[in-house]
Design a protein around this motif. Sequence first.
Motif, PDB file in Angstrom:
ATOM      1  N   GLU A 164      22.709  13.392 -16.069  1.00  0.00           N
ATOM      2  CA  GLU A 164      23.853  12.861 -16.811  1.00  0.00           C
ATOM      3  C   GLU A 164      23.632  13.123 -18.291  1.00  0.00           C
ATOM      4  N   GLY A 165      24.691  13.528 -18.982  1.00  0.00           N
ATOM      5  CA  GLY A 165      24.583  13.852 -20.395  1.00  0.00           C
ATOM      6  C   GLY A 165      24.978  12.703 -21.304  1.00  0.00           C
ATOM      7  N   TYR A 166      24.283  12.598 -22.427  1.00  0.00           N
ATOM      8  CA  TYR A 166      24.548  11.605 -23.462  1.00  0.00           C
ATOM      9  C   TYR A 166      24.667  12.346 -24.790  1.00  0.00           C
ATOM     10  N   SER A 167      25.711  12.040 -25.569  1.00  0.00           N
ATOM     11  CA  SER A 167      25.917  12.665 -26.881  1.00  0.00           C
ATOM     12  C   SER A 167      25.935  11.601 -27.969  1.00  0.00           C
ATOM     13  N   PRO A 168      24.781  11.351 -28.603  1.00  0.00           N
ATOM     14  CA  PRO A 168      24.756  10.347 -29.676  1.00  0.00           C
ATOM     15  C   PRO A 168      25.310  10.899 -30.990  1.00  0.00           C
ATOM     16  N   LEU A 169      26.038  10.067 -31.708  1.00  0.00           N
ATOM     17  CA  LEU A 169      26.513  10.348 -33.055  1.00  0.00           C
ATOM     18  C   LEU A 169      26.072   9.157 -33.903  1.00  0.00           C
ATOM     19  N   LEU A 170      25.068   9.372 -34.751  1.00  0.00           N
ATOM     20  CA  LEU A 170      24.407   8.280 -35.465  1.00  0.00           C
ATOM     21  C   LEU A 170      24.394   8.531 -36.965  1.00  0.00           C
ATOM     22  N   ASN A 171      24.360   7.454 -37.738  1.00  0.00           N
ATOM     23  CA  ASN A 171      24.107   7.574 -39.165  1.00  0.00           C
ATOM     24  C   ASN A 171      23.138   6.477 -39.571  1.00  0.00           C
ATOM     25  N   GLY A 172      22.453   6.686 -40.683  1.00  0.00           N
ATOM     26  CA  GLY A 172      21.461   5.695 -41.081  1.00  0.00           C
ATOM     27  C   GLY A 172      20.775   6.039 -42.376  1.00  0.00           C
ATOM     28  N   ILE A 173      19.552   5.505 -42.494  1.00  0.00           N
ATOM     29  CA  ILE A 173      18.730   5.657 -43.692  1.00  0.00           C
ATOM     30  C   ILE A 173      17.364   6.192 -43.281  1.00  0.00           C
ATOM     31  N   GLU A 174      16.847   7.114 -44.067  1.00  0.00           N
ATOM     32  CA  GLU A 174      15.469   7.584 -43.899  1.00  0.00           C
ATOM     33  C   GLU A 174      14.745   7.329 -45.208  1.00  0.00           C
ATOM     34  N   GLN A 175      13.585   6.677 -45.121  1.00  0.00           N
ATOM     35  CA  GLN A 175      12.812   6.326 -46.307  1.00  0.00           C
ATOM     36  C   GLN A 175      11.410   6.904 -46.210  1.00  0.00           C
ATOM     37  N   GLY A 176      11.021   7.705 -47.209  1.00  0.00           N
ATOM     38  CA  GLY A 176       9.672   8.238 -47.268  1.00  0.00           C
ATOM     39  C   GLY A 176       8.734   7.225 -47.897  1.00  0.00           C
TER      40      GLY A 176
END
Length: 166
Positions: A87-99
């Motif tokens: 079964e296929g899943y297509s995520p569409l996500l947004n967020g924050i990346e912190q170094g």
Amino acid sequence: MKKKYFIIIIILFETIPVFAQEEGQAKNHFSIGAESAFPLGLFGEAYSLGIGASGQVNFAIGKQTYVTINAGYINYFLSKTYGGGSEGYSPLLNGIEQGFSRNFFASVQLGTTFRTHGLGNAFTFSPGIGIKFAKNFSALIKYIGQIKSAINSGAMGLRAAYTFGK
């Protein structure tokens, strides 16, 4: 559906130069990655493994801080107990990346996962920690949680990515 995601990613990538860059600030960039997911709990009883790919745009908002937009596709393999198949899943996500240093970063993303085979979509959240191996290579270990109609599913994921534009 896949064509729509591809077009969205291209449009986002083309808009990267529009964002102003301060001196010393990190650059906007795009990455493609191989994804693997290891289902947990009840989700792990039904599915054995997920494999896929994703594209991610990182918009710099500070020296080591980015706003992220991620779109991909993961194919989960049903266990033989449930008849096999996938079964296929297509995520569409947004967020924050912190170094946190040159080589270590953390990421938190929220969004929606669209499921194939008419199963609708689910709210998705994905916190993770990552390491940069070289200028253009990174790996992210993350938890992938999905909620639909008070039913939770989760998986531990790994994204190995190559970055363009750094």
